[in-house]
Design a protein around this motif. Structure first.
Motif, PDB file in Angstrom:
ATOM      1  N   GLY A  63     -37.146 -59.386  24.026  1.00  0.00           N
ATOM      2  CA  GLY A  63     -36.562 -60.329  24.848  1.00  0.00           C
ATOM      3  C   GLY A  63     -36.349 -59.957  26.284  1.00  0.00           C
ATOM      4  N   ASP A  64     -35.070 -60.086  26.771  1.00  0.00           N
ATOM      5  CA  ASP A  64     -34.865 -59.758  28.361  1.00  0.00           C
ATOM      6  C   ASP A  64     -34.519 -58.161  28.511  1.00  0.00           C
ATOM      7  OD1 ASP A  64     -32.355 -60.003  27.165  1.00  0.00           O
ATOM      8  OD2 ASP A  64     -31.550 -61.094  28.954  1.00  0.00           O
ATOM      9  N   LEU A  65     -34.575 -57.501  27.350  1.00  0.00           N
ATOM     10  CA  LEU A  65     -34.291 -56.145  27.448  1.00  0.00           C
ATOM     11  C   LEU A  65     -35.433 -55.235  27.478  1.00  0.00           C
ATOM     12  CD1 LEU A  65     -31.583 -55.746  24.727  1.00  0.00           C
ATOM     13  CD2 LEU A  65     -31.231 -55.872  27.246  1.00  0.00           C
ATOM     14  N   VAL A  66     -35.638 -54.257  28.244  1.00  0.00           N
ATOM     15  CA  VAL A  66     -36.638 -53.129  28.157  1.00  0.00           C
ATOM     16  C   VAL A  66     -36.247 -52.014  27.591  1.00  0.00           C
ATOM     17  CG1 VAL A  66     -38.181 -51.776  29.310  1.00  0.00           C
ATOM     18  CG2 VAL A  66     -37.809 -54.072  29.988  1.00  0.00           C
ATOM     19  N   VAL A  67     -36.778 -51.367  26.498  1.00  0.00           N
ATOM     20  CA  VAL A  67     -36.421 -50.193  25.837  1.00  0.00           C
ATOM     21  C   VAL A  67     -37.149 -48.940  26.155  1.00  0.00           C
ATOM     22  CG1 VAL A  67     -35.858 -49.190  23.546  1.00  0.00           C
ATOM     23  CG2 VAL A  67     -35.413 -51.676  23.853  1.00  0.00           C
ATOM     24  N   THR A  68     -36.825 -47.963  26.766  1.00  0.00           N
ATOM     25  CA  THR A  68     -37.468 -46.990  27.229  1.00  0.00           C
ATOM     26  C   THR A  68     -37.151 -45.637  26.540  1.00  0.00           C
ATOM     27  OG1 THR A  68     -37.641 -48.107  29.360  1.00  0.00           O
ATOM     28  CG2 THR A  68     -38.411 -45.610  29.322  1.00  0.00           C
ATOM     29  N   VAL A  69     -38.191 -44.972  26.141  1.00  0.00           N
ATOM     30  CA  VAL A  69     -37.859 -43.649  25.353  1.00  0.00           C
ATOM     31  C   VAL A  69     -38.868 -42.498  26.428  1.00  0.00           C
ATOM     32  CG1 VAL A  69     -38.274 -42.065  23.541  1.00  0.00           C
ATOM     33  CG2 VAL A  69     -37.476 -44.489  23.092  1.00  0.00           C
ATOM     34  N   SER A  70     -38.107 -41.757  27.114  1.00  0.00           N
ATOM     35  CA  SER A  70     -38.541 -40.685  28.126  1.00  0.00           C
ATOM     36  C   SER A  70     -38.279 -39.337  27.931  1.00  0.00           C
ATOM     37  CB  SER A  70     -38.282 -41.481  29.525  1.00  0.00           C
ATOM     38  OG  SER A  70     -36.893 -41.225  29.517  1.00  0.00           O
ATOM     39  N   GLY A  71     -39.034 -38.413  28.506  1.00  0.00           N
ATOM     40  CA  GLY A  71     -38.813 -36.967  28.360  1.00  0.00           C
ATOM     41  C   GLY A  71     -39.461 -36.369  29.538  1.00  0.00           C
TER      42      GLY A  71
END
Length: 225
Positions: free
Chosen positions: A155-163
């Motif tokens: 939707g209007d969200l961005v889900v980020t997984v980082s390292g």
């Protein structure tokens, strides 16, 4: 020839010894500590708190229950003290290993270009420019020399997984990104601070805001930031 059969009086002793060894082995197996996955399954079997309570606990950390996401990664455990708001009503948390490795999970309202690095300028900096930017399945992958991240739009969200690249490999990061999902009521109960505990918490410091003044956000942050 004289028979040398075992005296009958020894048989009860042998039977008792076998029984003792069997019980000892069974007791030893029962002392194993349950894994995180087993603990999660046990918690899921119990009734979840009232939804209104969960939403109140989310508001206490200045977010909303629908923005709380969780993930899974072998060897990584949620650092509960890292749970908090990102931006106005987003959500952030960090998963760590015993050796100090970290995977960061962020859920926030961002424009499309912040997720799809192939559709515009990718987030990076002059000191640590983006060296890889590509589509990977349903997500986008970007990397600098020091960090890398997977991003997906919801939707209007961005889900980020980082390292950091030296701490977590791409395969492990991809697995954590694909396992990321919106928390159900049981997961909200495990992730959110108990009622009253978060009342004194401060918002998570935004990494993209200038150190002085009230200027607009600076989006030139690294792939893991």
């Amino acid at each position: 020839m004289t028979s040398h059969s075992r005296p009958p009086r020894l048989r009860p002793v042998l039977t008792a010894l076998v029984l003792t060894l069997t019980l000892a082995a069974a007791t030893g197996c029962g002392t194993e500590v349950a894994s995180d996955a087993e603990a999660a399954r046990s918690a899921s079997a119990a009734p979840a708190p009232d939804r209104a309570e969960l939403e109140a606990r989310a508001r206490a950390v200045q977010t909303v229950a629908e923005h709380v996401w969780v993930t899974e990664a072998p060897g990584y455990t949620l650092a509960r003290q890292s749970v908090g708001v990102v931006g106005d009503d987003g959500f952030g948390s960090v998963y760590t290993t015993s050796g100090g490795g970290q995977i960061q999970l962020r859920v926030e309202r961002l424009p499309h270009a912040d997720a799809d690095c192939t559709d515009g300028p990718a987030a990076g900096s002059a000191q640590d420019p983006v060296v890889t930017c590509e589509r990977d399945g349903e997500q986008w992958y970007r990397a600098t020399e020091s960090g890398h991240a997977y991003a997906q739009e919801q939707g209007d969200l961005v889900v980020t997984v980082s390292g950091a690249r030296e701490e977590v490999g791409r395969a492990a990061l991809r697995a954590a990104a694909r396992a990321a999902h919106r928390a159900d009521d049981h997961e909200l109960d495990r992730v959110l601070p108990p009622a009253g505990e978060a009342s004194g918490r401060q918002p998570v410091e935004r990494g993209d805001l200038p150190p002085v003044g009230d200027g607009a956000p600076n989006n030139d942050v690294g792939a893991s930031g």
